[in-house]
Design a protein around this motif. Sequence first.
Motif, PDB file in Angstrom:
ATOM      1  N   PRO A 195      -2.504 -26.689  -8.563  1.00 41.96           N
ATOM      2  CA  PRO A 195      -1.761 -25.453  -8.286  1.00 41.96           C
ATOM      3  C   PRO A 195      -0.513 -25.425  -9.165  1.00 41.96           C
ATOM      4  O   PRO A 195       0.046 -26.477  -9.488  1.00 41.96           O
ATOM      5  CB  PRO A 195      -1.410 -25.568  -6.801  1.00 41.96           C
ATOM      6  CG  PRO A 195      -1.452 -27.029  -6.500  1.00 41.96           C
ATOM      7  CD  PRO A 195      -2.490 -27.626  -7.410  1.00 41.96           C
ATOM      8  N   TRP A 196      -0.080 -24.215  -9.537  1.00 39.71           N
ATOM      9  CA  TRP A 196       1.049 -24.065 -10.461  1.00 39.71           C
ATOM     10  C   TRP A 196       2.225 -23.353  -9.788  1.00 39.71           C
ATOM     11  O   TRP A 196       2.044 -22.533  -8.884  1.00 39.71           O
ATOM     12  CB  TRP A 196       0.616 -23.273 -11.697  1.00 39.71           C
ATOM     13  CG  TRP A 196      -0.125 -24.117 -12.694  1.00 39.71           C
ATOM     14  CD1 TRP A 196      -1.392 -24.597 -12.584  1.00 39.71           C
ATOM     15  CD2 TRP A 196       0.373 -24.594 -13.940  1.00 39.71           C
ATOM     16  NE1 TRP A 196      -1.729 -25.347 -13.683  1.00 39.71           N
ATOM     17  CE2 TRP A 196      -0.657 -25.358 -14.533  1.00 39.71           C
ATOM     18  CE3 TRP A 196       1.581 -24.441 -14.615  1.00 39.71           C
ATOM     19  CZ2 TRP A 196      -0.511 -25.974 -15.770  1.00 39.71           C
ATOM     20  CZ3 TRP A 196       1.730 -25.052 -15.858  1.00 39.71           C
ATOM     21  CH2 TRP A 196       0.701 -25.814 -16.413  1.00 39.71           C
ATOM     22  N   ILE A 197       3.399 -23.696 -10.283  1.00 38.86           N
ATOM     23  CA  ILE A 197       4.653 -23.054  -9.870  1.00 38.86           C
ATOM     24  C   ILE A 197       5.271 -22.498 -11.152  1.00 38.86           C
ATOM     25  O   ILE A 197       5.660 -23.260 -12.043  1.00 38.86           O
ATOM     26  CB  ILE A 197       5.612 -24.067  -9.206  1.00 38.86           C
ATOM     27  CG1 ILE A 197       4.912 -24.765  -8.034  1.00 38.86           C
ATOM     28  CG2 ILE A 197       6.902 -23.380  -8.761  1.00 38.86           C
ATOM     29  CD1 ILE A 197       5.583 -26.058  -7.596  1.00 38.86           C
ATOM     30  N   ARG A 221      -3.858 -21.318 -11.538  1.00 38.76           N
ATOM     31  CA  ARG A 221      -3.818 -20.867 -10.150  1.00 38.76           C
ATOM     32  C   ARG A 221      -2.360 -20.954  -9.693  1.00 38.76           C
ATOM     33  O   ARG A 221      -1.846 -22.039  -9.408  1.00 38.76           O
ATOM     34  CB  ARG A 221      -4.692 -21.754  -9.269  1.00 38.76           C
ATOM     35  CG  ARG A 221      -4.920 -21.186  -7.864  1.00 38.76           C
ATOM     36  CD  ARG A 221      -5.540 -22.206  -6.946  1.00 38.76           C
ATOM     37  NE  ARG A 221      -4.541 -22.939  -6.177  1.00 38.76           N
ATOM     38  CZ  ARG A 221      -4.745 -24.148  -5.644  1.00 38.76           C
ATOM     39  NH1 ARG A 221      -5.886 -24.781  -5.851  1.00 38.76           N
ATOM     40  NH2 ARG A 221      -3.806 -24.735  -4.929  1.00 38.76           N
ATOM     41  N   ASP A 223       0.380 -20.667  -7.226  1.00 44.57           N
ATOM     42  CA  ASP A 223       0.638 -20.576  -5.783  1.00 44.57           C
ATOM     43  C   ASP A 223       2.059 -20.102  -5.487  1.00 44.57           C
ATOM     44  O   ASP A 223       2.307 -19.522  -4.426  1.00 44.57           O
ATOM     45  CB  ASP A 223       0.425 -21.944  -5.122  1.00 44.57           C
ATOM     46  CG  ASP A 223      -1.046 -22.280  -4.947  1.00 44.57           C
ATOM     47  OD1 ASP A 223      -1.903 -21.468  -5.377  1.00 44.57           O
ATOM     48  OD2 ASP A 223      -1.343 -23.358  -4.395  1.00 44.57           O
ATOM     49  N   HIS A 224       2.980 -20.349  -6.422  1.00 42.29           N
ATOM     50  CA  HIS A 224       4.373 -20.004  -6.162  1.00 42.29           C
ATOM     51  C   HIS A 224       5.002 -19.438  -7.431  1.00 42.29           C
ATOM     52  O   HIS A 224       4.910 -20.044  -8.512  1.00 42.29           O
ATOM     53  CB  HIS A 224       5.163 -21.241  -5.709  1.00 42.29           C
ATOM     54  CG  HIS A 224       4.574 -21.921  -4.508  1.00 42.29           C
ATOM     55  ND1 HIS A 224       4.725 -21.448  -3.225  1.00 42.29           N
ATOM     56  CD2 HIS A 224       3.794 -23.041  -4.412  1.00 42.29           C
ATOM     57  CE1 HIS A 224       4.083 -22.238  -2.388  1.00 42.29           C
ATOM     58  NE2 HIS A 224       3.507 -23.213  -3.081  1.00 42.29           N
ATOM     59  N   LEU A 240       4.006 -29.383  -4.099  1.00 39.88           N
ATOM     60  CA  LEU A 240       3.395 -28.063  -3.987  1.00 39.88           C
ATOM     61  C   LEU A 240       2.702 -27.595  -5.256  1.00 39.88           C
ATOM     62  O   LEU A 240       2.070 -26.537  -5.253  1.00 39.88           O
ATOM     63  CB  LEU A 240       4.461 -27.041  -3.574  1.00 39.88           C
ATOM     64  CG  LEU A 240       5.140 -27.303  -2.230  1.00 39.88           C
ATOM     65  CD1 LEU A 240       6.198 -26.240  -1.962  1.00 39.88           C
ATOM     66  CD2 LEU A 240       4.112 -27.341  -1.102  1.00 39.88           C
ATOM     67  N   GLY A 241       2.814 -28.357  -6.334  1.00 41.06           N
ATOM     68  CA  GLY A 241       2.166 -27.939  -7.568  1.00 41.06           C
ATOM     69  C   GLY A 241       2.829 -28.559  -8.775  1.00 41.06           C
ATOM     70  O   GLY A 241       3.649 -29.482  -8.657  1.00 41.06           O
TER      71      GLY A 241
END
Length: 335
Positions: A195-197, A221, A223-224, A240-241
Motif C-alpha cells: 500500500p502507498w502513502i 494502490r 491507501d492514504h 500503513l504503507g
Amino acid sequence: MDLSLPRLRMLRELHRRGTITAAATALHYTASAVSQQLAQLERDVGTRLFERRGRRVRLTDLGVLLAEHAEEILASVERATQALEEAGESVAARLTAGVWASVASGLLPDALTALARSHPGIEVRTRELAPEETAAAVRDGALDLSFVIDYSNYPMTWDRSLHREVVAVERLYAAVPAGAVPMASVTLAELAEHPWIVSPARSHFGHAIRLACQSAGFAPRIDHEVEEQATAMAMVAAGLGVTVVSDLGLALRPPGVDVVALGDALTRTVSLAYRTNSARRPALLLVVDAVRTSAAEKGLAADTALPAPTTEPDTEQVPPARAALEEPGERLELR
C-alpha cells in the motif's frame, strides 16, 4: 489624492483576475478585507471606480484607467527599490519568500543565520504555501521570491516573466516500515504490492510519483493521500504503507522508518524564482547565494541545468476591461 500602494495592488489584481475572491486569494487576504480596501480606494480618489449590477460588480472606465496606471506605478516602485539597493553603501531590504515544509526546515535556518551575520540589513520573511502556488504568488507581486521544484520525470511549466536560480538537487528514496525491505536498494516495481502513502495527484510531488510508478509498469494502490512528507513518514512508521521521500525530507524522519535507495534514480531540482525585472536586486541575489551555500554544505550542490518544460509556459488570461465579477453574493462595500 492619496493613493495607497496596497490598495492599488488590490485593484490591479481585481483587474487581472476579474473577481474579488480571486484577487483576495492571490494576495492572501479575505474577500471581505479586499472589498473594504477597494471601497476605501474609491473614497480616496473621489470618483466611482466600480458599479454594481445586481449581484455583480464591474470596474467603471475610470476604474480600468486607474488599474492600468497601477501597473505602471507598482513597477516604478519596484525599480526605485532596486536602484536604492544598488546605490546604497550597505544592503538593506525586507523580502518575503514563499516556502514549504522541507525547505523551510532543511535549507532556510542555516542560510538565514549566515545572511544575518554577513548582511544584517536584509530581513527575510517567509510565507508557507503549497509548492504549486509559490511561482504564481511571485508573478503577482505577493512574494519577492519563492522556492519552486521540478522533478526529473515531470518538469513544471514555466512563466517567462520569472527567472529561476537552481539552488539544490535532491535525490528521492523509498521510505518503508522498519525491516520491510531488507535490500540496500529497491525499485519502484518491487514495491508495487505494498500500500502507498502519496501526495494528492494535483500536487507536483503526487503527480511525479504516479508517473514514475506508471513508467515502472504499475499503478500504486494508494491507501492514504497526505500533503507533507513528515505526515507520510509518520504513517509509514505505523506500518500503513510505503512512500517516497526527498533528501530534505529525511530530516523529518521519525523512528521506525527505513530509508532505502531507489534504483529508479528519481531526483528533484529546487530553485528560487523571482521576477525578471528584479534580477539585479542585490538583497535578493544575496539570499539566493546564501541558500545555495546552505544546500552545498548539505551535499545538495546543484548543476545549473534545468529540466526543459514539456509545455509552453502558463499564461494567465487577463479579464476583459469591464469583465463582470460573477461570484454569487459577492459585494463590494460601496458607500
